[in-house]
Structure formats: structure tokens, C-alpha cells
Design a protein around this motif. Structure first.
Motif, PDB file in Angstrom:
ATOM      1  N   MET A   1      39.063  32.240  36.892  1.00 24.27           N
ATOM      2  CA  MET A   1      39.718  32.601  38.137  1.00 24.27           C
ATOM      3  C   MET A   1      41.182  33.000  37.897  1.00 24.27           C
ATOM      4  O   MET A   1      41.670  33.983  38.437  1.00 24.27           O
ATOM      5  CB  MET A   1      39.651  31.421  39.123  1.00 24.27           C
ATOM      6  N   ALA A   2      41.873  32.190  37.038  1.00 26.37           N
ATOM      7  CA  ALA A   2      43.281  32.476  36.763  1.00 26.37           C
ATOM      8  C   ALA A   2      43.438  33.833  36.087  1.00 26.37           C
ATOM      9  O   ALA A   2      44.371  34.589  36.391  1.00 26.37           O
ATOM     10  CB  ALA A   2      43.881  31.376  35.896  1.00 26.37           C
ATOM     11  N   LYS A   3      42.517  34.155  35.178  1.00 28.29           N
ATOM     12  CA  LYS A   3      42.576  35.441  34.486  1.00 28.29           C
ATOM     13  C   LYS A   3      42.438  36.584  35.474  1.00 28.29           C
ATOM     14  O   LYS A   3      43.174  37.587  35.411  1.00 28.29           O
ATOM     15  CB  LYS A   3      41.470  35.512  33.433  1.00 28.29           C
ATOM     16  N   LYS A   4      41.534  36.483  36.418  1.00 30.86           N
ATOM     17  CA  LYS A   4      41.311  37.527  37.409  1.00 30.86           C
ATOM     18  C   LYS A   4      42.561  37.738  38.251  1.00 30.86           C
ATOM     19  O   LYS A   4      42.988  38.877  38.478  1.00 30.86           O
ATOM     20  CB  LYS A   4      40.125  37.138  38.298  1.00 30.86           C
ATOM     21  N   VAL A   5      43.167  36.640  38.712  1.00 31.35           N
ATOM     22  CA  VAL A   5      44.370  36.737  39.551  1.00 31.35           C
ATOM     23  C   VAL A   5      45.526  37.353  38.772  1.00 31.35           C
ATOM     24  O   VAL A   5      46.258  38.212  39.290  1.00 31.35           O
ATOM     25  CB  VAL A   5      44.758  35.345  40.085  1.00 31.35           C
ATOM     26  N   LEU A   6      45.701  36.932  37.510  1.00 30.84           N
ATOM     27  CA  LEU A   6      46.798  37.463  36.702  1.00 30.84           C
ATOM     28  C   LEU A   6      46.622  38.961  36.444  1.00 30.84           C
ATOM     29  O   LEU A   6      47.586  39.730  36.497  1.00 30.84           O
ATOM     30  CB  LEU A   6      46.885  36.704  35.375  1.00 30.84           C
ATOM     31  N   LEU A   7      45.417  39.376  36.139  1.00 27.86           N
ATOM     32  CA  LEU A   7      45.173  40.796  35.887  1.00 27.86           C
ATOM     33  C   LEU A   7      45.479  41.635  37.122  1.00 27.86           C
ATOM     34  O   LEU A   7      46.116  42.688  37.042  1.00 27.86           O
ATOM     35  CB  LEU A   7      43.725  41.019  35.446  1.00 27.86           C
ATOM     36  N   ILE A   8      45.023  41.180  38.268  1.00 23.51           N
ATOM     37  CA  ILE A   8      45.255  41.931  39.510  1.00 23.51           C
ATOM     38  C   ILE A   8      46.741  41.958  39.848  1.00 23.51           C
ATOM     39  O   ILE A   8      47.301  43.011  40.182  1.00 23.51           O
ATOM     40  CB  ILE A   8      44.442  41.318  40.665  1.00 23.51           C
ATOM     41  N   ALA A   9      47.397  40.800  39.742  1.00 25.20           N
ATOM     42  CA  ALA A   9      48.815  40.734  40.090  1.00 25.20           C
ATOM     43  C   ALA A   9      49.667  41.576  39.131  1.00 25.20           C
ATOM     44  O   ALA A   9      50.522  42.364  39.565  1.00 25.20           O
ATOM     45  CB  ALA A   9      49.285  39.282  40.081  1.00 25.20           C
ATOM     46  N   PHE A  10      49.425  41.404  37.828  1.00 21.21           N
ATOM     47  CA  PHE A  10      50.218  42.144  36.844  1.00 21.21           C
ATOM     48  C   PHE A  10      49.942  43.642  36.953  1.00 21.21           C
ATOM     49  O   PHE A  10      50.861  44.473  36.837  1.00 21.21           O
ATOM     50  CB  PHE A  10      49.895  41.644  35.440  1.00 21.21           C
ATOM     51  N   THR A 183      48.317  52.354  33.292  1.00 16.97           N
ATOM     52  CA  THR A 183      48.048  51.018  32.730  1.00 16.97           C
ATOM     53  C   THR A 183      47.853  49.997  33.835  1.00 16.97           C
ATOM     54  O   THR A 183      46.946  49.142  33.767  1.00 16.97           O
ATOM     55  CB  THR A 183      49.210  50.596  31.814  1.00 16.97           C
ATOM     56  N   GLY A 184      48.694  50.051  34.865  1.00 19.05           N
ATOM     57  CA  GLY A 184      48.562  49.119  35.977  1.00 19.05           C
ATOM     58  C   GLY A 184      47.240  49.267  36.702  1.00 19.05           C
ATOM     59  O   GLY A 184      46.585  48.270  37.047  1.00 19.05           O
ATOM     60  N   LEU A 185      46.800  50.508  36.938  1.00 18.17           N
ATOM     61  CA  LEU A 185      45.514  50.727  37.601  1.00 18.17           C
ATOM     62  C   LEU A 185      44.355  50.237  36.741  1.00 18.17           C
ATOM     63  O   LEU A 185      43.367  49.697  37.257  1.00 18.17           O
ATOM     64  CB  LEU A 185      45.348  52.218  37.925  1.00 18.17           C
ATOM     65  N   ALA A 186      44.477  50.400  35.416  1.00 20.77           N
ATOM     66  CA  ALA A 186      43.428  49.911  34.516  1.00 20.77           C
ATOM     67  C   ALA A 186      43.333  48.388  34.581  1.00 20.77           C
ATOM     68  O   ALA A 186      42.232  47.819  34.613  1.00 20.77           O
ATOM     69  CB  ALA A 186      43.707  50.372  33.091  1.00 20.77           C
ATOM     70  N   LEU A 187      44.503  47.728  34.621  1.00 22.43           N
ATOM     71  CA  LEU A 187      44.498  46.267  34.726  1.00 22.43           C
ATOM     72  C   LEU A 187      43.932  45.815  36.067  1.00 22.43           C
ATOM     73  O   LEU A 187      43.209  44.811  36.148  1.00 22.43           O
ATOM     74  CB  LEU A 187      45.917  45.729  34.535  1.00 22.43           C
ATOM     75  N   LEU A 188      44.279  46.554  37.123  1.00 22.27           N
ATOM     76  CA  LEU A 188      43.718  46.217  38.439  1.00 22.27           C
ATOM     77  C   LEU A 188      42.188  46.314  38.427  1.00 22.27           C
ATOM     78  O   LEU A 188      41.489  45.411  38.920  1.00 22.27           O
ATOM     79  CB  LEU A 188      44.286  47.171  39.490  1.00 22.27           C
ATOM     80  N   ARG A 193      36.858  43.692  38.390  1.00 17.91           N
ATOM     81  CA  ARG A 193      35.521  43.625  37.807  1.00 17.91           C
ATOM     82  C   ARG A 193      35.263  42.320  37.052  1.00 17.91           C
ATOM     83  O   ARG A 193      34.127  42.044  36.656  1.00 17.91           O
ATOM     84  CB  ARG A 193      35.309  44.804  36.859  1.00 17.91           C
ATOM     85  N   THR A 194      36.331  41.547  36.814  1.00 16.38           N
ATOM     86  CA  THR A 194      36.149  40.282  36.093  1.00 16.38           C
ATOM     87  C   THR A 194      35.397  39.284  36.967  1.00 16.38           C
ATOM     88  O   THR A 194      35.779  39.029  38.121  1.00 16.38           O
ATOM     89  CB  THR A 194      37.503  39.685  35.692  1.00 16.38           C
ATOM     90  N   ARG A 195      34.315  38.751  36.431  1.00 16.93           N
ATOM     91  CA  ARG A 195      33.511  37.775  37.175  1.00 16.93           C
ATOM     92  C   ARG A 195      34.109  36.381  37.056  1.00 16.93           C
ATOM     93  O   ARG A 195      34.588  35.979  36.002  1.00 16.93           O
ATOM     94  CB  ARG A 195      32.078  37.755  36.670  1.00 16.93           C
ATOM     95  N   VAL A 196      34.062  35.674  38.157  1.00 16.29           N
ATOM     96  CA  VAL A 196      34.542  34.288  38.168  1.00 16.29           C
ATOM     97  C   VAL A 196      33.362  33.377  37.877  1.00 16.29           C
ATOM     98  O   VAL A 196      32.335  33.441  38.567  1.00 16.29           O
ATOM     99  CB  VAL A 196      35.157  33.939  39.534  1.00 16.29           C
ATOM    100  N   PRO A 197      33.440  32.516  36.814  1.00 17.08           N
ATOM    101  CA  PRO A 197      32.309  31.624  36.503  1.00 17.08           C
ATOM    102  C   PRO A 197      32.099  30.619  37.630  1.00 17.08           C
ATOM    103  O   PRO A 197      33.044  30.226  38.326  1.00 17.08           O
ATOM    104  CB  PRO A 197      32.751  30.933  35.206  1.00 17.08           C
TER     105      PRO A 197
END
Length: 219
Positions: A1-10, A183-188, A193-197
């Protein structure tokens, strides 16, 4: 979950910063045009005196405007019947040449300005004339006169600066901003698309999703 939030925010922050940089870069490219210069609109100046004098320090503050190595551009054309002279030279020499000449007060008729050896840059003649003079932080004067030194000046002129670094900066900001946006759009996209376990259930095991009921709801 933290990875998904960080990727979207960054990704969102990086895309916004990139957009801001790109806008600044495009503005610089528009302002400096294709030759790294920008200038004022041409205006008509009329005076009954023999010369117009400008202190270059009002344009150039410090060593070449903060080390940007700019060049002063003066586009001028006489609207009278006399050849025009535009020159830039050391302040002390220019003031000595114009001492007693009618600027605000004075009656002395000056020698032909184009024949003076102290000018660091000068143009003269009929039609449109363009003077280019590098601003190096020294004390200089810009002088506009009739080429024969007579009183009564009627001229159309515009003033500008050529600053090559600004155009290079505009190109760099536009390219860097565009790369940051991509780069920002790619991270978004990666974050979305990152699944939350699934969260672990009692006993530390992941809670399976509920099995579908074999019974259809009653009508």
C-alpha cells in the motif's frame, strides 16, 4: 500500500514540477525569439538639442548583468535629412567630447562624432542602423546624434538585449520539464497499476475473498 501511495504522490509532484519548468522554458524561448534577444517597441524621439545621452549603468548593473554576457542592441533610423550617428564609449571620454555641447544647456558645436577614436562601438549613415555593444560592467555612455553634430534630432529607435544564456536556459528548462512530465506520468501509471496485497486475517494468513453463494436470491 505504501509503495502505491508513494509512486502516485511522487509521480504527481514530478509531473507538476516538470510542467512549471516547461512553461518557464517556453516563455524564455518566446521572449528571446530565435536570436536570443528581446527589445522594446520602436519609438520616435525628437529633440532640439545636439545629442541624446544614456548612462549604460541603467541597463548594465554589475559585471555584465550577473555574468550573463549580454549585448546591447540599438536599432535606429533618422527621420530627418541628416545622417545619424549612434555610439557607445567610455563615460569619461564621451563626457569630455560633449562638454559644453547643448544637451540641456550649452552652445558649443561638437566635432563629427564618427571621427572620434574612443568609441568602442559605433554606426552612422542613413536608413536603419543597428548598433551592437557588449555590456561588460564598465562605465559607458550611449550617444545618439546627427552625424554632422548639428542640433535638432529626429530619430526612431528601439533598444534591446541579446543574452545567449537565456535562450540556452529556455531550451534546457523546456527539455528538462518535458522529461520530468513524462517520468512523472510513468510513475503515476505504475502506482495506479500496482496491486495492493490483501490484508492478513486471524493467525497471520491472508483473508480469502468470500466464496460466491450457490443460492440465487429469491425473486
Amino acid at each position: 500500500m505504501a509503495k502505491k501511495v508513494l509512486l502516485i504522490a511522487f509521480g504527481a509532484v514530478l509531473a507538476l514540477v516538470g510542467a512549471a519548468l516547461a512553461v518557464v522554458g517556453v516563455v524564455l524561448l518566446i521572449v528571446t525569439r530565435g536570436d536570443s534577444s528581446f527589445s522594446t517597441e520602436a519609438t520616435v524621439v525628437r529633440t532640439d538639442t545636439r545629442a541624446l545621452v544614456a548612462d549604460m549603468a541603467t541597463i548594465d548593473r554589475g559585471d555584465g548583468i550577473g555574468g550573463l554576457d549580454p549585448t546591447l542592441l540599438v536599432d535606429a533610423a533618422t527621420l530627418g535629412s541628416v545622417d545619424l550617428f549612434v555610439g557607445v564609449g567610455p563615460a569619461a571620454e564621451a563626457e569630455r567630447f560633449l562638454a559644453g555641447v547643448e544637451l540641456r544647456t550649452g552652445e558649443r558645436e561638437p566635432a563629427a562624432p564618427a571621427e572620434q577614436p574612443f568609441w568602442t562601438a559605433q554606426v552612422s549613415g542613413t536608413g536603419d542602423r543597428t548598433l551592437e555593444a557588449r555590456l561588460d560592467g564598465s562605465d559607458q555612455r550611449l550617444v545618439v546624434m546627427n552625424a554632422d553634430g548639428r542640433a535638432g534630432l529626429l530619430v526612431r529607435a528601439s533598444f534591446g538585449l541579446r543574452v545567449p544564456l537565456l535562450r540556452r536556459l529556455g531550451i534546457g528548462l523546456t527539455a528538462g520539464g518535458g522529461l520530468a512530465i513524462l517520468t512523472g506520468l510513468a510513475l503515476l501509471a505504475w502506482g495506479v497499476r500496482t496491486r495492493v496485497p490483501p490484508r492478513p486475517g486471524p493467525g497471520g494468513h491472508a483473508t480469502p475473498p468470500p466464496a460466491p453463494s450457490p443460492w440465487a436470491p429469491a425473486p
